[in-house]
Write a protein that holds these residues in place. Structure first.
Motif, short mmCIF file in Angstrom:
data_model
loop_
_atom_site.label_atom_id
_atom_site.label_comp_id
_atom_site.label_asym_id
_atom_site.label_seq_id
_atom_site.Cartn_x
_atom_site.Cartn_y
_atom_site.Cartn_z
N TYR A 1 0.88 -1.18 0.00
CA TYR A 1 0.00 0.00 0.00
C TYR A 1 0.91 1.21 0.00
O TYR A 1 1.87 1.30 0.78
N ASN B 1 -1.77 4.23 -4.17
CA ASN B 1 -2.08 2.91 -4.73
C ASN B 1 -2.56 2.05 -3.57
O ASN B 1 -1.78 1.69 -2.69
N ILE C 1 -0.95 -3.06 -4.51
CA ILE C 1 -0.20 -3.59 -5.65
C ILE C 1 0.43 -4.89 -5.19
O ILE C 1 1.08 -4.95 -4.15
N TYR D 1 8.82 1.64 -4.68
CA TYR D 1 8.65 2.97 -5.27
C TYR D 1 9.89 3.84 -5.08
O TYR D 1 10.41 4.42 -6.02
#
Length: 539
Positions: A95, A128, A131, A451
């Protein structure tokens, strides 16, 4: 039955003279009958013995054939047994939520024609909800000779429901995230379901009967110390420490030694060289455009290692550093210009030195690490600015000209972590913190943070996590581990730019710098939260 018959016949032959003597007074016809009977028994015995001989010969041949077959199979089995295969699989859910500098609805203004850096930007935060990713890695080890060994690892890493890199990953200028896929992160960034070579190298050990080795190939340079603490493997997974998290091809020459002191144990020192960018075949005609090869060279020194106690210092230089590497999917037809990043260029050199000390006392693990980076730019500059004055923009065809920063800039980082193991519960609880200064550069494009590389943060990064060893029964392999890992990361950025040495890091608390970012059409991340849950199986 055959043995019984044979023994009777032999007894008859032995008794023949006695029978003849005892029958001397009998009629000749009776004696002849008895002799004929014994002759028939003798012939039968010879036939039986001949048949047994054939059987013995046949079985003897079969035994010989079996011996040869077993010998051949033994050799092939020995050859097959030289190959050792082991690996791991990870399913992970993340998350991610990030607050950008400019909220939704804030106009991002930039001059007409200046869209190279601002392409795709917009005001607003990033999120997001979920994922999911799968990662599979297969390791192989095999000896060619007593002192020459090959090691390799294949890797597949993809997002659920995607056959390419998910949106928002590998978009460093738009939102300050990691680089797009290139040679230095190709197996470390979610992409398609291909199984790619992650590591492949040969070690030549014990050279000249001394503790010296030579190694060449795609290097084991990801997830270095202290990554094994929070990743739950508890075994060193790479040569360089975590500030150098970068798959590359190269060589190393090492020497191992013992301190002769029980408290210090052993040590190793290695000279390492690698190539980060290959410029290819060049046209040497005057005026032809090209950039230089980018190379790494330096030392990695395990100062000492005794049990869990470990200290390493590594220092390297980057020669002819690129402004961006050889991205795999962003090139135009001439192979010189990636549309979003402008022409490739050589910017100068960089120096990088980091160190770590780590230990474990009873059930308590801890480490402290630090890093220093220094740029040495050429005339192209590093950490450059743009001249946003109207006169400069109009005089440069509507595009802000670059103000090259040719000064050397120093960056610093500190990284600490602890973990406590509750063995009775199979539970490990840990926490980490790292800080990076304004001009800090971490060589971590191969990071495992999805990320953003937390060790590349210019500001503060926090993480807490827990690892639970699953009660899955007795281990079948010495490599076996099965656990879940739950963690939370918080990124608090003081300056813009992550793993970037091209553009000036702007102060996110400075009004003038914020105005400059807005005029550039950039909306960097100010802070971010990431929660992850992984299911890891090592086999």
């Amino acid at each position: 039955m055959v043995k019984k018959f044979s023994m009777l016949a032999l007894a008859g032959l032995i008794a023949l003279p006695a029978v003849a003597s005892a029958s001397a007074g009998k009629a000749p016809s009776d004696l002849e009958a008895k002799i004929e009977e014994l002759s028939r028994q003798l012939d039968a015995l010879k036939a039986q013995m001949a048949k047994q001989s054939e059987v013995i010969t046949e079985y003897g041949d079969r035994v010989d054939d079996m011996d040869e077959m077993l010998e051949e199979k033994g050799e092939s089995w020995d050859l097959a047994a030289r190959f050792k295969f082991y690996g791991d699989f990870r399913a992970r859910m993340d998350y991610y939520q990030a607050d950008t500098v400019f909220s939704a609805g804030t106009p991002l203004q930039f001059p007409t024609g200046f869209s190279a850096l601002a392409a795709g930007t917009s005001g607003g935060d990033l999120k997001n909800d979920t994922i999911f990713t799968n990662r599979f890695r297969l390791n192989m080890r095999v000896k060619a000779t007593e002192n020459v060994e090959f090691k390799g690892r294949l890797a597949m890493y993809k997002a659920w429901g995607m056959e390419s890199t998910p949106e928002g990953i590998g978009d460093m200028y738009n939102n300050g995230t990691a680089m797009p896929i290139f040679d230095g992160n190709t197996t470390r960034t979610p992409d398609d379901n291909a199984l790619r070579v992650d590591r492949a190298f040969v070690n030549w050990n014990n050279i000249g009967g001394m503790p010296i080795w030579f190694s060449i190939g795609r290097r084991p340079t990801t997830d270095g110390p202290p990554a094994q603490v929070r990743m739950g493997t508890d075994q060193r997974m790479a040569t360089p420490i975590a500030y150098m998290d970068y798959p590359f091809d190269g060589i190393s020459l090492g020497y191992a030694y013992a301190w002769g002191n029980e408290a210090l144990g052993t040590g190793r020192i290695r000279f390492c060289y690698g190539r980060g960018f290959e410029n290819g075949l060049l046209d040497e005609a005057p005026g032809s455009y090209h950039i230089d090869d980018t190379d790494f060279a330096g030392l990695s020194w395990d100062v000492f290692k005794k049990g869990h106690r470990f200290m390493n210092i590594q220092s390297f230089k980057v020669f002819n550093l690129f402004n961006y590497p050889d991205f795999l999917d962003l090139y135009s037809e001439d192979n010189l210009i990636a549309p979003q990043y402008g022409p490739q260029d050589t910017l100068g050199n960089m120096y990088h030195t980091t160190a770590i000390y780590m230990d474990k006392v009873n059930n308590f693990s801890y480490f402290i690490a630090g890093g220093w980076s220094r740029t040495e730019p050429d005339s192209s500059g590093m950490f450059n600015e743009y001249d946003m004055s109207l006169a400069a923009i109009l005089g440069n065809g509507g595009v802000p000209p670059v103000i090259a920063n040719t000064d050397s800039e120093n960056g610093y980082s500190i990284y600490v972590g602890v973990r406590y193991d509750i063995d009775d519960l199979g539970l490990k609880i840990g926490a980490e913190y790292n800080y990076g200064s304004r001009y800090w550069v971490a060589f971590t494009p191969g990071n495992d943070d999805l990320y953003n590389s937390k060790l590349a943060t210019r500001g503060n990064a926090y993480e807490i996590y827990m690892i639970y060893d699953l009660p899955t029964g007795e281990a079948i392999s010495k490599y076996a581990k099965t656990f879940v890992r739950l963690g939370w990361q918080y990124y608090d950025y003081n300056y813009s730019g992550i793993n970037d040495w091209n553009l000036k890091p702007y102060d996110l608390d400075d009004a003038n710098d914020l105005a400059m970012l807005q005029s550039l059409g950039m909306n960097p991340i100010e802070n971010a939260n990431q929660i992850y849950l992984s299911f890891d199986v090592y086999f």
